[in-house]
Design a protein around this motif. Structure first.
Motif, PDB file in Angstrom:
ATOM      1  N   LEU A  86       4.495   0.249   1.822  1.00  0.00           N
ATOM      2  CA  LEU A  86       4.864  -0.849   2.718  1.00  0.00           C
ATOM      3  C   LEU A  86       3.958  -2.033   2.440  1.00  0.00           C
ATOM      4  O   LEU A  86       2.798  -1.868   2.052  1.00  0.00           O
ATOM      5  CB  LEU A  86       4.688  -0.444   4.186  1.00  0.00           C
ATOM      6  N   LYS A  94       0.831  -1.194   0.000  1.00  0.00           N
ATOM      7  CA  LYS A  94       0.000   0.000   0.000  1.00  0.00           C
ATOM      8  C   LYS A  94       0.869   1.248   0.000  1.00  0.00           C
ATOM      9  O   LYS A  94       1.738   1.401   0.849  1.00  0.00           O
ATOM     10  CB  LYS A  94      -0.899  -0.013   1.234  1.00  0.00           C
ATOM     11  N   LEU A 111       1.593   4.786   0.966  1.00  0.00           N
ATOM     12  CA  LEU A 111       1.168   5.524   2.145  1.00  0.00           C
ATOM     13  C   LEU A 111       1.519   7.004   2.092  1.00  0.00           C
ATOM     14  O   LEU A 111       0.962   7.789   2.851  1.00  0.00           O
ATOM     15  CB  LEU A 111       1.811   4.900   3.391  1.00  0.00           C
ATOM     16  N   LEU A 124       1.682  -4.363   3.952  1.00  0.00           N
ATOM     17  CA  LEU A 124       0.919  -4.378   5.197  1.00  0.00           C
ATOM     18  C   LEU A 124       0.130  -5.664   5.381  1.00  0.00           C
ATOM     19  O   LEU A 124      -0.824  -5.713   6.147  1.00  0.00           O
ATOM     20  CB  LEU A 124      -0.041  -3.172   5.229  1.00  0.00           C
ATOM     21  N   GLU A 176      -0.627  -6.717   8.738  1.00  0.00           N
ATOM     22  CA  GLU A 176      -1.497  -5.817   9.469  1.00  0.00           C
ATOM     23  C   GLU A 176      -2.968  -6.133   9.262  1.00  0.00           C
ATOM     24  O   GLU A 176      -3.831  -5.627   9.939  1.00  0.00           O
ATOM     25  CB  GLU A 176      -1.229  -4.359   9.039  1.00  0.00           C
ATOM     26  N   LYS A 182       7.279  -1.517  11.244  1.00  0.00           N
ATOM     27  CA  LYS A 182       8.160  -2.092  10.228  1.00  0.00           C
ATOM     28  C   LYS A 182       9.556  -1.495  10.349  1.00  0.00           C
ATOM     29  O   LYS A 182       9.758  -0.449  10.954  1.00  0.00           O
ATOM     30  CB  LYS A 182       7.627  -1.786   8.815  1.00  0.00           C
ATOM     31  N   LEU A 223       5.772   3.757  12.351  1.00  0.00           N
ATOM     32  CA  LEU A 223       4.345   3.887  12.678  1.00  0.00           C
ATOM     33  C   LEU A 223       3.586   2.586  12.451  1.00  0.00           C
ATOM     34  O   LEU A 223       2.585   2.318  13.109  1.00  0.00           O
ATOM     35  CB  LEU A 223       3.695   4.995  11.837  1.00  0.00           C
ATOM     36  N   TYR A 224       4.080   1.781  11.497  1.00  0.00           N
ATOM     37  CA  TYR A 224       3.435   0.509  11.176  1.00  0.00           C
ATOM     38  C   TYR A 224       4.200  -0.684  11.749  1.00  0.00           C
ATOM     39  O   TYR A 224       3.937  -1.820  11.381  1.00  0.00           O
ATOM     40  CB  TYR A 224       3.294   0.372   9.653  1.00  0.00           C
TER      41      TYR A 224
END
Length: 116
Positions: free
Chosen positions: A110, A4, A6, A112, A115, A46, A43-44
């Motif tokens: 990234l 995705k 971002l 995801l 996630e 990673k 933030l994710y």
């Protein structure tokens, strides 16, 4: 894999007298990057090395770009440089090399999948 996008940043750079498309592009990348400090990967949850960074560069002579030099600006991430016809060559009245203007769009993505 759900990769995705971002973030997208834009920049502009120039080479005033040398008609150096790569230098104009590196200045455009720095213009886009040096105004921001975004800790996107963290933030994710990673690692910064997982960032997939696409650098689209618009200049009048995309074949003249040194993609490796442009990619070397980034200290981490998986870098892809995409040369495109764009930017602007501004003629000089004195007959010298034109002023070269490069535009860049830097996209950060990234994976995801974990996630979801």
């Amino acid at each position: 894999m759900p990769v995705k996008r971002l973030l997208t940043e834009f920049g502009m750079g120039s080479s005033l007298r040398r008609q150096d498309y790569t230098e104009a592009a590196t200045r455009a990348v720095k213009d886009a990057l040096w105004h921001n400090s975004i800790n996107l990967a963290e933030l994710y949850g990673k690692d910064k090395t997982e960032m997939q960074i696409t650098v689209e560069v618009g200049v009048q002579a995309p074949e003249a770009l040194d993609a490796d030099k442009i990619a070397s600006i980034f200290p981490y991430g998986q870098i892809t440089v995409v040369p495109r016809k764009g930017g602007l060559d501004v003629p000089r009245e004195d007959g010298g090399n034109p002023t070269v203007i490069a535009n860049v769009a830097i996209s950060v993505a990234l994976d995801l999948e974990s996630e979801a």
